[in-house]
Write an enzyme that holds these catalytic residues in place. Structure first.
Site, PDB file in Angstrom:
ATOM      1  N   ASN A 142       0.848  -1.188   0.000  1.00 47.93           N
ATOM      2  CA  ASN A 142       0.000   0.000   0.000  1.00 47.93           C
ATOM      3  C   ASN A 142       0.887   1.242   0.000  1.00 47.93           C
ATOM      4  O   ASN A 142       1.747   1.391   0.856  1.00 47.93           O
ATOM      5  CB  ASN A 142      -0.902  -0.023   1.230  1.00 47.93           C
ATOM      6  CG  ASN A 142      -2.049   0.959   1.165  1.00 47.93           C
ATOM      7  OD1 ASN A 142      -2.754   1.155   2.136  1.00 47.93           O
ATOM      8  ND2 ASN A 142      -2.252   1.586   0.030  1.00 47.93           N
ATOM      9  N   TYR A 175      -8.992  13.791  -2.575  1.00 47.48           N
ATOM     10  CA  TYR A 175      -9.116  13.010  -1.354  1.00 47.48           C
ATOM     11  C   TYR A 175      -8.976  13.902  -0.136  1.00 47.48           C
ATOM     12  O   TYR A 175      -8.325  14.945  -0.186  1.00 47.48           O
ATOM     13  CB  TYR A 175      -8.011  11.954  -1.351  1.00 47.48           C
ATOM     14  CG  TYR A 175      -7.842  11.240  -0.040  1.00 47.48           C
ATOM     15  CD1 TYR A 175      -8.663  10.186   0.300  1.00 47.48           C
ATOM     16  CD2 TYR A 175      -6.858  11.641   0.863  1.00 47.48           C
ATOM     17  CE1 TYR A 175      -8.508   9.541   1.514  1.00 47.48           C
ATOM     18  CE2 TYR A 175      -6.699  10.995   2.068  1.00 47.48           C
ATOM     19  CZ  TYR A 175      -7.530   9.944   2.386  1.00 47.48           C
ATOM     20  OH  TYR A 175      -7.382   9.303   3.593  1.00 47.48           O
ATOM     21  N   GLU A 184     -13.999  10.317   5.796  1.00 49.66           N
ATOM     22  CA  GLU A 184     -12.971  10.195   4.763  1.00 49.66           C
ATOM     23  C   GLU A 184     -13.691  10.254   3.416  1.00 49.66           C
ATOM     24  O   GLU A 184     -14.683   9.555   3.204  1.00 49.66           O
ATOM     25  CB  GLU A 184     -12.231   8.881   4.909  1.00 49.66           C
ATOM     26  CG  GLU A 184     -11.133   8.679   3.893  1.00 49.66           C
ATOM     27  CD  GLU A 184     -10.418   7.351   4.088  1.00 49.66           C
ATOM     28  OE1 GLU A 184      -9.190   7.330   3.985  1.00 49.66           O
ATOM     29  OE2 GLU A 184     -11.109   6.337   4.341  1.00 49.66           O
ATOM     30  N   TYR A 186     -13.637  10.699  -1.088  1.00 51.00           N
ATOM     31  CA  TYR A 186     -12.957  10.531  -2.364  1.00 51.00           C
ATOM     32  C   TYR A 186     -13.804  11.059  -3.510  1.00 51.00           C
ATOM     33  O   TYR A 186     -15.002  10.826  -3.552  1.00 51.00           O
ATOM     34  CB  TYR A 186     -12.726   9.060  -2.662  1.00 51.00           C
ATOM     35  CG  TYR A 186     -11.901   8.314  -1.682  1.00 51.00           C
ATOM     36  CD1 TYR A 186     -10.541   8.152  -1.884  1.00 51.00           C
ATOM     37  CD2 TYR A 186     -12.482   7.767  -0.547  1.00 51.00           C
ATOM     38  CE1 TYR A 186      -9.773   7.465  -0.983  1.00 51.00           C
ATOM     39  CE2 TYR A 186     -11.715   7.085   0.363  1.00 51.00           C
ATOM     40  CZ  TYR A 186     -10.360   6.929   0.155  1.00 51.00           C
ATOM     41  OH  TYR A 186      -9.595   6.254   1.064  1.00 51.00           O
ATOM     42  N   GLU A 275      -2.750   6.550  -5.374  1.00 42.44           N
ATOM     43  CA  GLU A 275      -2.568   5.466  -4.417  1.00 42.44           C
ATOM     44  C   GLU A 275      -2.422   4.148  -5.143  1.00 42.44           C
ATOM     45  O   GLU A 275      -3.083   3.904  -6.149  1.00 42.44           O
ATOM     46  CB  GLU A 275      -3.773   5.409  -3.474  1.00 42.44           C
ATOM     47  CG  GLU A 275      -3.590   4.371  -2.401  1.00 42.44           C
ATOM     48  CD  GLU A 275      -4.676   4.452  -1.349  1.00 42.44           C
ATOM     49  OE1 GLU A 275      -4.620   3.680  -0.382  1.00 42.44           O
ATOM     50  OE2 GLU A 275      -5.585   5.271  -1.516  1.00 42.44           O
TER      51      GLU A 275
END
Length: 290
Positions: A142, A175, A184, A186, A275
């Site tokens: 990640n 983001y 959170e 997006y 990401e």
């Protein structure tokens, strides 16, 4: 990012998608008008593709004044999504800072914007450039590279152009996080093999900037975030047709979410993120934020 901020998409960690290893993510106040840039102390936290996020510490601030200036401490209260934010005015008109390469977890300032780099395992680096950033990764579990405004706000408009080449799972999106409530979010313009968030939690659509986005609401339970392990919601706008350049008017999405009962809080950041999750790839991004 299903990502996690602090992990990616804090849930993603600051960026987080579902990542379980926390990384850095930050809270920085910055703003520019004309050629004036003001930045404040930063608290870092990062996000992961799996949706994890976290927090660790940091660093410094500087203020540069050349022509007329307006400080980023201006407060605006927004409607529709019931959001209150302190807004920065965006990227400077001209940047003379040298490129800055970062290959280990770090949050900082470059050319008037806050950058953050985080990874758990694998190889990768983020290079901050005068007109944006580039990121490259391989054999990663990640990784998150992002650049933007902290705290940013509803009125920000992101314009970008990306040479985006994921090999596996990845996101290219606006983001960020809010607090009170802890959310959170997006706004996804492109992705790798998997389209987030997998069809779960669909609540409607919004048309903006020449495309239609599907809106989703998902939940992360006891996952890392900018405020440590927590249970929080993720709000998503995912473009029906991929693109790798254009303008993202973030307020259009925040307003559409508000109409669906998806209420944001006080802004922590508005960033453009690349990401990667269990994948490899590269991206070269030109970026400006108003």
């Amino acid at each position: 990012m299903t990502a996690g901020s602090t992990g990616t998409t804090g849930t993603t960690g600051t960026t987080g998608t579902t990542g379980t290893t926390t990384g850095p993510g930050g809270s920085t106040t910055s703003g520019t008008t004309g050629s004036t840039t003001t930045s404040g102390s930063t608290t870092s936290g990062a996000g992961g593709f799996d949706g994890s996020g976290g927090g660790s510490t940091t660093t410094t601030s500087s203020s540069t004044t050349s022509s007329s200036t307006t400080s980023s401490s201006t407060t605006s209260t927004t409607t529709a999504s019931s959001t209150t934010s302190t807004t920065g005015t965006g990227t400077p008109t001209r940047c003379t800072e040298a490129d800055l390469e970062v290959c280990s977890d770090r949050t900082g300032m470059h050319c008037g914007l806050t950058f953050e780099y985080w990874k758990d395992r694998g190889n990768g680096c983020l290079v901050n450039t005068a007109d944006g950033f580039s990121v490259e990764w391989s054999n990663i579990n990640n990784l998150l590279g992002r650049k933007g405004l902290r705290p940013g706000g509803k009125n920000n408009i992101v314009t970008y152009e990306a040479d985006y080449r994921p090999n596996g799972n990845s996101y290219l999106s606006v983001y960020g996080w809010t607090r009170n409530p802890l959310i959170e979010y997006y706004i996804v313009d492109s992705w790798g093999n998997w389209r987030p968030p997998g069809g779960e939690g669909f609540v409607g659509t919004v048309s903006s900037d020449g495309g239609t986005y599907d809106i989703y609401k998902t939940q992360r339970v006891n996952q890392p975030s900018i405020d440590g392990n927590a249970t929080f919601y993720q709000f998503w706008s995912v473009r029906q047709q991929k693109r790798t350049s254009g303008t993202i008017t973030v307020g259009n999405h925040f307003d559409a979410w508000g109409k669906q009962g998806l209420t944001l809080g006080t802004f922590y950041e508005v960033s453009l993120v690349v990401e990667g999750y269990q994948s490899s790839g590269s991206a070269d991004v030109k970026l400006s934020i108003e």
